[in-house]
Design a protein around this motif. Structure first.
Motif, PDB file in Angstrom:
ATOM      1  N   MET A 135     -30.216  33.185 -28.642  1.00 59.27           N
ATOM      2  CA  MET A 135     -28.826  33.215 -28.138  1.00 59.27           C
ATOM      3  C   MET A 135     -28.820  33.528 -26.645  1.00 59.27           C
ATOM      4  O   MET A 135     -28.100  32.908 -25.870  1.00 59.27           O
ATOM      5  CB  MET A 135     -28.024  34.333 -28.833  1.00 59.27           C
ATOM      6  CG  MET A 135     -27.516  34.026 -30.209  1.00 59.27           C
ATOM      7  SD  MET A 135     -26.699  35.533 -30.848  1.00 59.27           S
ATOM      8  CE  MET A 135     -26.147  34.908 -32.448  1.00 59.27           C
ATOM      9  N   MET A 136     -29.639  34.504 -26.265  1.00 57.00           N
ATOM     10  CA  MET A 136     -29.651  34.934 -24.864  1.00 57.00           C
ATOM     11  C   MET A 136     -30.321  33.880 -23.979  1.00 57.00           C
ATOM     12  O   MET A 136     -29.892  33.653 -22.853  1.00 57.00           O
ATOM     13  CB  MET A 136     -30.319  36.293 -24.739  1.00 57.00           C
ATOM     14  CG  MET A 136     -29.452  37.411 -25.316  1.00 57.00           C
ATOM     15  SD  MET A 136     -30.226  39.042 -25.253  1.00 57.00           S
ATOM     16  CE  MET A 136     -30.208  39.351 -23.494  1.00 57.00           C
ATOM     17  N   GLU A 137     -31.366  33.256 -24.485  1.00 56.26           N
ATOM     18  CA  GLU A 137     -32.043  32.215 -23.704  1.00 56.26           C
ATOM     19  C   GLU A 137     -31.107  31.025 -23.488  1.00 56.26           C
ATOM     20  O   GLU A 137     -31.022  30.473 -22.404  1.00 56.26           O
ATOM     21  CB  GLU A 137     -33.314  31.758 -24.426  1.00 56.26           C
ATOM     22  CG  GLU A 137     -34.393  32.830 -24.528  1.00 56.26           C
ATOM     23  CD  GLU A 137     -35.306  32.851 -23.312  1.00 56.26           C
ATOM     24  OE1 GLU A 137     -35.282  31.891 -22.514  1.00 56.26           O
ATOM     25  OE2 GLU A 137     -36.036  33.853 -23.160  1.00 56.26           O
ATOM     26  N   TYR A 138     -30.414  30.623 -24.557  1.00 62.26           N
ATOM     27  CA  TYR A 138     -29.451  29.525 -24.420  1.00 62.26           C
ATOM     28  C   TYR A 138     -28.160  29.986 -23.741  1.00 62.26           C
ATOM     29  O   TYR A 138     -27.449  29.190 -23.147  1.00 62.26           O
ATOM     30  CB  TYR A 138     -29.122  28.921 -25.787  1.00 62.26           C
ATOM     31  CG  TYR A 138     -30.196  28.021 -26.339  1.00 62.26           C
ATOM     32  CD1 TYR A 138     -30.332  26.701 -25.884  1.00 62.26           C
ATOM     33  CD2 TYR A 138     -31.078  28.480 -27.309  1.00 62.26           C
ATOM     34  CE1 TYR A 138     -31.319  25.877 -26.386  1.00 62.26           C
ATOM     35  CE2 TYR A 138     -32.069  27.655 -27.823  1.00 62.26           C
ATOM     36  CZ  TYR A 138     -32.192  26.353 -27.355  1.00 62.26           C
ATOM     37  OH  TYR A 138     -33.167  25.531 -27.850  1.00 62.26           O
ATOM     38  N   GLY A 139     -27.889  31.261 -23.902  1.00 62.93           N
ATOM     39  CA  GLY A 139     -26.698  31.818 -23.260  1.00 62.93           C
ATOM     40  C   GLY A 139     -25.390  31.447 -23.940  1.00 62.93           C
ATOM     41  O   GLY A 139     -24.324  31.576 -23.339  1.00 62.93           O
ATOM     42  N   THR A 140     -25.445  31.045 -25.185  1.00 62.39           N
ATOM     43  CA  THR A 140     -24.233  30.518 -25.831  1.00 62.39           C
ATOM     44  C   THR A 140     -23.323  31.584 -26.432  1.00 62.39           C
ATOM     45  O   THR A 140     -22.114  31.393 -26.516  1.00 62.39           O
ATOM     46  CB  THR A 140     -24.625  29.552 -26.953  1.00 62.39           C
ATOM     47  OG1 THR A 140     -25.678  30.150 -27.718  1.00 62.39           O
ATOM     48  CG2 THR A 140     -25.110  28.232 -26.382  1.00 62.39           C
ATOM     49  N   THR A 141     -23.913  32.679 -26.859  1.00 60.59           N
ATOM     50  CA  THR A 141     -23.117  33.764 -27.444  1.00 60.59           C
ATOM     51  C   THR A 141     -24.010  35.010 -27.485  1.00 60.59           C
ATOM     52  O   THR A 141     -25.217  34.919 -27.223  1.00 60.59           O
ATOM     53  CB  THR A 141     -22.613  33.396 -28.865  1.00 60.59           C
ATOM     54  OG1 THR A 141     -21.785  34.460 -29.359  1.00 60.59           O
ATOM     55  CG2 THR A 141     -23.756  33.173 -29.830  1.00 60.59           C
ATOM     56  N   MET A 142     -23.418  36.155 -27.751  1.00 63.88           N
ATOM     57  CA  MET A 142     -24.221  37.373 -27.910  1.00 63.88           C
ATOM     58  C   MET A 142     -23.607  38.257 -28.985  1.00 63.88           C
ATOM     59  O   MET A 142     -22.423  38.579 -28.935  1.00 63.88           O
ATOM     60  CB  MET A 142     -24.329  38.145 -26.591  1.00 63.88           C
ATOM     61  CG  MET A 142     -25.456  37.665 -25.690  1.00 63.88           C
ATOM     62  SD  MET A 142     -25.452  38.481 -24.067  1.00 63.88           S
ATOM     63  CE  MET A 142     -26.249  40.043 -24.448  1.00 63.88           C
ATOM     64  N   VAL A 143     -24.447  38.623 -29.941  1.00 65.92           N
ATOM     65  CA  VAL A 143     -24.037  39.496 -31.041  1.00 65.92           C
ATOM     66  C   VAL A 143     -25.137  40.541 -31.181  1.00 65.92           C
ATOM     67  O   VAL A 143     -26.303  40.272 -30.904  1.00 65.92           O
ATOM     68  CB  VAL A 143     -23.941  38.732 -32.378  1.00 65.92           C
ATOM     69  CG1 VAL A 143     -23.368  39.614 -33.465  1.00 65.92           C
ATOM     70  CG2 VAL A 143     -23.127  37.485 -32.220  1.00 65.92           C
ATOM     71  N   LEU A 152     -19.794  30.672 -33.868  1.00 64.54           N
ATOM     72  CA  LEU A 152     -20.819  31.696 -34.052  1.00 64.54           C
ATOM     73  C   LEU A 152     -21.666  31.399 -35.289  1.00 64.54           C
ATOM     74  O   LEU A 152     -22.900  31.465 -35.246  1.00 64.54           O
ATOM     75  CB  LEU A 152     -20.170  33.076 -34.196  1.00 64.54           C
ATOM     76  CG  LEU A 152     -21.169  34.193 -34.497  1.00 64.54           C
ATOM     77  CD1 LEU A 152     -21.895  34.616 -33.227  1.00 64.54           C
ATOM     78  CD2 LEU A 152     -20.498  35.380 -35.153  1.00 64.54           C
ATOM     79  N   ILE A 153     -20.992  31.055 -36.366  1.00 60.80           N
ATOM     80  CA  ILE A 153     -21.709  30.773 -37.612  1.00 60.80           C
ATOM     81  C   ILE A 153     -22.625  29.559 -37.429  1.00 60.80           C
ATOM     82  O   ILE A 153     -23.808  29.586 -37.784  1.00 60.80           O
ATOM     83  CB  ILE A 153     -20.700  30.536 -38.764  1.00 60.80           C
ATOM     84  CG1 ILE A 153     -19.904  31.819 -39.006  1.00 60.80           C
ATOM     85  CG2 ILE A 153     -21.410  30.097 -40.034  1.00 60.80           C
ATOM     86  CD1 ILE A 153     -18.731  31.649 -39.937  1.00 60.80           C
ATOM     87  N   GLU A 154     -22.060  28.505 -36.844  1.00 61.44           N
ATOM     88  CA  GLU A 154     -22.871  27.303 -36.605  1.00 61.44           C
ATOM     89  C   GLU A 154     -24.059  27.604 -35.696  1.00 61.44           C
ATOM     90  O   GLU A 154     -25.162  27.088 -35.901  1.00 61.44           O
ATOM     91  CB  GLU A 154     -22.013  26.205 -35.963  1.00 61.44           C
ATOM     92  CG  GLU A 154     -21.049  25.544 -36.928  1.00 61.44           C
ATOM     93  CD  GLU A 154     -19.891  24.873 -36.195  1.00 61.44           C
ATOM     94  OE1 GLU A 154     -20.061  24.522 -35.005  1.00 61.44           O
ATOM     95  OE2 GLU A 154     -18.806  24.730 -36.802  1.00 61.44           O
ATOM     96  N   GLU A 155     -23.814  28.440 -34.697  1.00 62.66           N
ATOM     97  CA  GLU A 155     -24.853  28.717 -33.721  1.00 62.66           C
ATOM     98  C   GLU A 155     -25.988  29.526 -34.357  1.00 62.66           C
ATOM     99  O   GLU A 155     -27.167  29.259 -34.108  1.00 62.66           O
ATOM    100  CB  GLU A 155     -24.251  29.477 -32.526  1.00 62.66           C
ATOM    101  CG  GLU A 155     -25.178  29.669 -31.349  1.00 62.66           C
ATOM    102  CD  GLU A 155     -25.561  28.374 -30.641  1.00 62.66           C
ATOM    103  OE1 GLU A 155     -25.128  27.286 -31.080  1.00 62.66           O
ATOM    104  OE2 GLU A 155     -26.315  28.450 -29.658  1.00 62.66           O
TER     105      GLU A 155
END
Lengths: 573, 573
Positions: A525-533, A562-565
């Motif tokens: 997530m962090m590498e792609y930067g798309t979301t963070m949880v 988020l779910i899809e990601e």
């Protein structure tokens, strides 16, 4: 065990790739934004962001094109903005106010900074930008010259530093940023924080912060009314965060029972013991360690268990911290039952509502804190669920005067007794701190802008979103919930099981694999930067995702995303 | 005794009168500013300030003229700024981002706020404006509707609230504001603080504050190098102020000597005792009270007296706090002598350099802290003498790892051990706090803008000004110095004796009168709004002025003005 490759970050250049949702370069983002925005703001944004230049500037020896930073003002040619007339490459901070004739340069410089900030803000809310442009610490250290020098830098360099800092910052306003209990960026709160910085004063006396002291008074009273204390009476303070607010409560509880502790220390009092819920925040123990009580004297009991776990022989129970909204599960302790026990044994009842206190603003959800009005003190952090910019944490205290007695040291250089105004407004001596940052204005201004009903709507919406998430995944293939039943707060705790793990027979092997899934998905997530949880283990439970929603920008679509990601990033694990 | 009239505030309407230096109305100030400023900024300021409107709006029932807040953009007619197109009287905070198509409205709203702030800033540096538009608390409560409502307010109302708040705020940037150890407003520091608010994140992990965490690392190292610790090694943290930094030091000292205190509390350790200088800051006692040590275990000794004041039978001395720059006198303890004693008896040596630590940046003045490199910990507040916006306080610690061991609680929801980056950058567990405000960027950016030599020049200039003041009043008729010799810091402590007191024979009567002089002059300063200086009694010394200079905007002329103003306001007393 999985191979090295199995746990790697999904292909080369993952860090350089923004994923399929995002335009591949900042310039592309600009172009997209320019088309989207009205009134020429899009192109203005592009001119101002100058994102590409940052990287060039970071290379050693690279030079800024002359006048880039002061470029076009974004207005049309016939505009007489002074901005275009000032170049920053020959200017230094000493050219700004208080320099003689520094007015124009100052306004132009600050306007340039604001333009950078406005562009960043608009970008932050755009789902097509990354939440984070992640780099490892040693990489980031190389990406700019962060070292401090003896010699001054030009204002051009300062603007470049501002752009670089924002380029690598987390976009906490991003609608898909869910990483902490504090997320989102409120525009009125931000405006208020800018004003607070500009006023640059200190809360200790009315003399130097007349309006802010009054607003703190007004706001604390309102919060006490909402807690349910008669006529909003009582006391309170805004502190630098929930941990300090909780420490205040413990300090007051000890002082209330043994006022001699202030002068004589812990050697004058019996061995004390505090109780707190099993999943309470670590600040309760941190406070006990600092105050000389000791972490071993903090007994963690199951939230629904009787507070009277034998143990009291030889110890004096002085403090119970009930949690209203635990950090990981978002659980609420039964406050009425706890208050009955506290009353019976004359123990100070504190409610740590750092996370859950804001539900008091919601007519639909405030029942979860029923009994809070019986507490002696309440921690309530508007910087969490109410999305007030950091920091904004309140401690509310039922008894008047106790804070003052507990903490005052009568510093006569601050709290002169012969001032010409009502000294009850010099509240600094009840604080643990001396100087105290102005944290009140952003909350007050947001409250004014939204009204209580606006905060209520915002909070209700977050809870609705979390219920939506819960309903969507509770029976979905590949998901397991960490605790039974509907979440009480916006915390939804779950495991995602990639297909490869889903049907593993060996329970231990499955657990071992599952433990590694969340960290890898999070890293991706962090590498792609798309979301963070966020994720964590807890007790015997291996790493699970803790989704929390306090971000007012989030929508149902973001939950779907988020779910899809998670599935996209985790399916190969 | 003086009559009531004698101690009154010098004539009717003192509050409404700005003194002979100031234009009599805000509008007059605007006109003066418009003439002074280039590029049309003057008239822009006037349009933006709208000072007159605030008062009108504050009257119950008064209505804003439609569209006033969104008025002209200040550019010429052909400019296509979007500003003029947006009226705020029909808009609410819910129209701003994250609202769909909220971009333009958001930028326009924030720009409007910034325009208000820019006008305030320029005005603040203008000697012809008041430092303060003073009103008594009960008056100020009536001057605006500060109450919080259930219903939302329009953005127009929000802008009015911003203007009203600034109208009654202290202009801490004003060149004649000397009231606290923290004065002045640095333009680069302010820009950095605006950026910090916009980034709105938390210092606990690298994950959510990558750049800020690195900058804290870089800056703390630089500060340790300046202290003189080999290669800048050691530890440290930015805390919410000097009092908390000092408390950290005491906590570390206790933990260093008795690590079991963390788990077992004070009942596991002998009776401790701390030593501090006679005029040390009250936060040392506050810390001792909070930590369960007790204020009676803090022995205040004369700064130049041997630390070994008998008393140690039965007590364990664990902590010495030497003061580098006392709050009132600005005195420096002899650090080398103190460090010898601490070494001999193995006591933790802390240097409270909250006020004086910044002199380390000056080659001319740093000798006053000779021996600081022998300390175990140092408090150093850049928000004081370096004029960094509030709050910015550092605790520097010589031993690495101790803070972590002392304070860590291993919260696994924050400090996951299986993250994909170097975990040594997750520094949050060494803090007393959980969430921690970003205080580093403003210091870092200012340091970059000024260079070390820029800070040095700024500090040297403040000390020069205080020497100028000292030389000017030490033999001047009507002045008496509170302590002998040249001030070590910028603190100049003095009595002003009005002619009527100057030759009084009866020493006691004279003292009684003199005690009342400073409070009245101070009250008048605030009523006229011309300047602000602090006063206090100390021990057997009746109320005296404590002039401190940390304000980079102050000049020799401002010092001259201060002396004349004290005489003007005090001559009839």
């Amino acid at each position: 065990m999985a191979s090295h490759g199995f746990w790697s970050l999904g292909g080369d250049n993952a860090g350089a790739n923004t994923g399929s949702q995002s335009p591949s370069t900042p310039r592309a983002w600009c172009q997209a934004a320019a088309q989207k925005l009205s009134g020429g703001i899009g192109s203005k944004l592009c001119a101002l962001l100058n994102v590409g230049e940052v990287e060039k500037a970071a290379e050693p020896g690279a030079k800024q094109p002359p006048e880039t930073a002061a470029g076009t003002c974004g207005c049309n040619k016939s505009c007489n903005c002074t901005k275009a007339a000032v170049g920053f490459s020959d200017l230094y901070s000493t050219d700004l106010l208080p320099a003689t004739d520094g007015d124009t340069k100052t306004m132009t410089f600050l306007q340039e900074v604001v333009d950078i900030l406005l562009a960043y803000i608009v970008e932050s809310f755009d789902r097509e930008t990354k939440v984070i442009d992640f780099h490892y610490p040693n990489e980031l250290l190389q990406m700019n010259n962060w070292e401090l020098q003896d010699e001054p830098a030009t204002l051009d360099d300062i603007l470049i530093s501002c752009r670089a800092t924002l380029k690598y910052a987390i976009k906490t306003a991003h609608p898909r940023y869910f990483n902490q209990l504090s997320t989102g960026l409120d525009m009125v709160g931000l405006a208020a924080d800018w004003l607070t910085s500009t006023a640059n004063t200190n809360m200790f006396t009315y003399e130097v912060a007349p309006v802010f002291v009054l607003l703190e008074y007004v706001t604390l009273k309102k919060m006490r009314e909402i807690i349910g204390w008669p006529d909003g009476r009582g006391d309170g303070i805004f502190s630098p965060g929930g941990a300090i607010s909780n420490m205040y409560a413990m300090l007051l509880a000890r002082f209330k029972m043994f006022p001699e502790v202030k002068e004589k220390g812990m050697s004058s009092v019996p061995r004390l013991v505090a109780f707190t819920s099993e999943h309470s925040h670590f600040s309760i123990k941190k406070g006990a360690a600092a105050l000389g009580i000791g972490t071993e004297s903090v007994i963690c009991i199951k939230a629904d268990q009787s507070i009277l776990v034998a143990l009291v022989q030889g110890f004096v129970p002085f403090f119970v911290s009930a949690t209203a909204g635990t950090t990981v599960y978002g659980a609420f302790d039964p406050l009425i039952a706890i208050s009955d026990i506290c009353k019976k044994y004359n123990i100070w009842m504190h409610v740590d509502g750092a996370w859950g206190g804001s539900l008091l603003m919601s007519r639909r959800h405030r029942w979860k804190l029923d009994g809070v009005e019986r507490a002696n003190s309440v921690t309530w952090n508007p910087h969490k669920m109410m999305s007030v910019p950091l920091q904004c944490s309140a401690l509310l205290v039922r008894e008047e005067g106790l804070m003052q007695n507990c903490n005052q040291m009568h510093a006569c250089y601050l709290f002169q007794q012969d001032k010409h105004y009502d000294l009850s407004y010099d509240t600094g001596d009840k604080a643990l701190q001396c100087g105290r940052h102005v944290d009140i204005f952003k909350l007050w201004l947001m409250w004014r802008a939204k009204g209580t009903i606006g905060f209520e709507a915002q909070i209700d919406k977050c809870l609705e979103l979390s219920e939506y998430l819960y309903n969507k995944i509770k029976d979905r293939e590949g998901y397991e919930m960490v605790f039974d039943g509907k979440p009480q707060h916006t915390n939804v705790c779950f495991w995602y099981l990639p297909p490869g793990i889903r049907y593993m027979e060996d329970k231990e092997e499955r657990k071992k694999h599952l433990h590694k899934v969340a960290p890898v998905i999070k890293a991706r997530m962090m590498e792609y930067g798309t979301t963070m949880v966020s994720y964590q283990p807890q007790g015997d439970k291996v790493n699970f995702f803790r989704m929390v929603i306090s971000n007012p920008a989030a929508t149902f679509e973001d939950i779907d995303f988020l779910i899809e990601e998670i599935e996209r990033l985790g399916q190969d694990l």
